[in-house]
Design an enzyme around this catalytic site. Structure first.
Site, PDB file in Angstrom:
ATOM      1  N   GLU A   1       0.851  -1.199   0.000  1.00  0.00           N
ATOM      2  CA  GLU A   1       0.000   0.000   0.000  1.00  0.00           C
ATOM      3  C   GLU A   1       0.881   1.241   0.000  1.00  0.00           C
ATOM      4  OE1 GLU A   1      -2.582   1.674  -0.195  1.00  0.00           O
ATOM      5  OE2 GLU A   1      -4.375   0.446   0.021  1.00  0.00           O
TER       6      GLU A   1
ATOM      7  N   ASN B   1      -5.556   5.225   7.795  1.00  0.00           N
ATOM      8  CA  ASN B   1      -5.254   4.644   6.489  1.00  0.00           C
ATOM      9  C   ASN B   1      -4.331   5.525   5.648  1.00  0.00           C
ATOM     10  OD1 ASN B   1      -5.428   2.679   4.493  1.00  0.00           O
ATOM     11  ND2 ASN B   1      -7.341   3.468   3.661  1.00  0.00           N
TER      12      ASN B   1
ATOM     13  N   ASP C   1     -15.012  -1.390  11.549  1.00  0.00           N
ATOM     14  CA  ASP C   1     -14.182  -2.588  11.541  1.00  0.00           C
ATOM     15  C   ASP C   1     -14.415  -3.350  10.244  1.00  0.00           C
ATOM     16  OD1 ASP C   1     -12.692  -4.827  12.016  1.00  0.00           O
ATOM     17  OD2 ASP C   1     -13.849  -5.518  13.759  1.00  0.00           O
TER      18      ASP C   1
ATOM     19  N   ASN D   1     -10.335   7.508   1.399  1.00  0.00           N
ATOM     20  CA  ASN D   1      -9.172   6.678   1.123  1.00  0.00           C
ATOM     21  C   ASN D   1      -8.129   7.486   0.367  1.00  0.00           C
ATOM     22  OD1 ASN D   1      -7.503   4.393   0.749  1.00  0.00           O
ATOM     23  ND2 ASN D   1      -9.254   3.037   0.516  1.00  0.00           N
TER      24      ASN D   1
ATOM     25  N   ASP E   1      -9.523   3.364  -4.377  1.00  0.00           N
ATOM     26  CA  ASP E   1      -8.560   3.092  -3.316  1.00  0.00           C
ATOM     27  C   ASP E   1      -7.369   4.025  -3.538  1.00  0.00           C
ATOM     28  OD1 ASP E   1      -6.997   1.816  -1.293  1.00  0.00           O
ATOM     29  OD2 ASP E   1      -7.956  -0.102  -1.697  1.00  0.00           O
TER      30      ASP E   1
END
Length: 299
Positions: A17, A99, A117, A149, A211
């Site tokens: 990532e 994130n 979650d 994101n 994403d």
């Protein structure tokens, strides 16, 4: 959609990532090896440091130090090239794992969290974008987003674009020099409003789940589609101008434009995003292909 050759840059990851191109090399986090690495264009990996709380988003402050998300501890950490120290604690404002992030020219860090979650099958809940000022002060810059994101900042520094992975959309904000966000609007609608009350219902309603992403010099966003096994090039308004499919059996969960001419599109790929599958395996890969329009903006 143009046919493009895809090459493998690196294998053996847990879940890659936060890819970035910085100072002539790739940088990438690996959730489940707990590492942040530099990776050369020809695939030589050097682990720089470990983040026990699980690393994700990466960005550089004006002084050249690197900030990295510690997902499980809801912190930003700062790497000066030799040691890792706390930069900010965002626990108060997190409903799920911290994130991805982007850093503006002044050193404001914008970071989202899952909101719920995800891996445990929790109920999808809206989340906020947190702003961390250069002195470590934390505030909520915007709230009510559906899994904020990957984010990018336009070259003029005046617009922040945020992908909402559970929202089928990109949302835009005007970004002021002091880091404040105003004039919220839908920048690209990629599907209908998501109404599912469970993770399974919401996932079934996603047309494109944006994403990790990157911006090009024509103002288009290359976005990993977390449910589509591809990266897509999105124009303002939502038209998909181009797409690159991952090899069969792989999904794509982040991407970045880089390389010496800014036209190499690096993709973080794995069979799925589920922690119970990815944590014990080493099946994640970095893939790359070439595109026509180079990188622009931040990250």
């Amino acid at each position: 959609m143009a046919e493009r050759a895809i090459r493998t840059v690196l294998t053996g990851g847990g879940f890659f990532e936060g890819p970035r191109w910085h100072d002539g090399t790739w940088w990438v986090s690996d959730f489940y090896r707990r590492t942040v690495s530099r990776v050369t264009a020809d695939g030589d990996e050097t682990v720089q440091f470990e983040v026990p709380g699980q690393p994700s988003g990466l960005g550089w402050l004006p002084d050249g130090s690197l900030v990295v998300v510690s997902m499980r501890t809801h912190e930003l950490l700062r790497w000066d090239g030799s040691s890792l120290t706390p930069h900010a604690d965002l626990s108060e404002h997190c409903g799920g794992h911290l994130n991805d992030l982007v850093v503006d020219d002044a050193g404001h860090v914008f970071v989202g969290d899952f909101g719920f979650d995800l891996m445990g099958g929790g109920t999808p809940t809206a989340a906020s974008i947190k702003r961390v000022d250069p002195d470590g002060t934390v505030s909520v810059a915007a709230d009510g987003l559906r899994f904020p994101n990957g984010s990018v900042i336009t070259p003029d520094g005046g617009t922040l674009l945020v992908g909402e992975s559970f929202g089928n959309r990109y949302t835009a904000f005007d970004l002021a020099p002091d880091g404040s966000l105003t004039n919220r609007r839908v920048w690209a609608s990629l599907g209908p409003e998501v109404t599912g009350r469970t993770t399974e219902e919401a996932l079934a309603q996603l047309v494109v789940a944006p994403d990790g992403c990157t911006l090009d010099a024509e103002g288009r966003v290359w976005a990993a589609d977390a449910v589509g096994g591809r990266v897509v090039r999105v124009a303002e308004g939502g038209e998909i101008l181009d797409a690159v499919a991952a090899p069969e059996g792989l999904g794509v969960f982040a991407c970045m434009l880089g390389g010496e001419d800014g036209r190499t599109l690096l993709m973080c790929a794995a069979p799925d995003f589920l922690e119970h599958n990815r944590a014990p395996a080493r099946e994640a890969v970095l893939l790359a292909t070439e595109v026509d329009v180079p990188h622009a903006g931040r990250p």
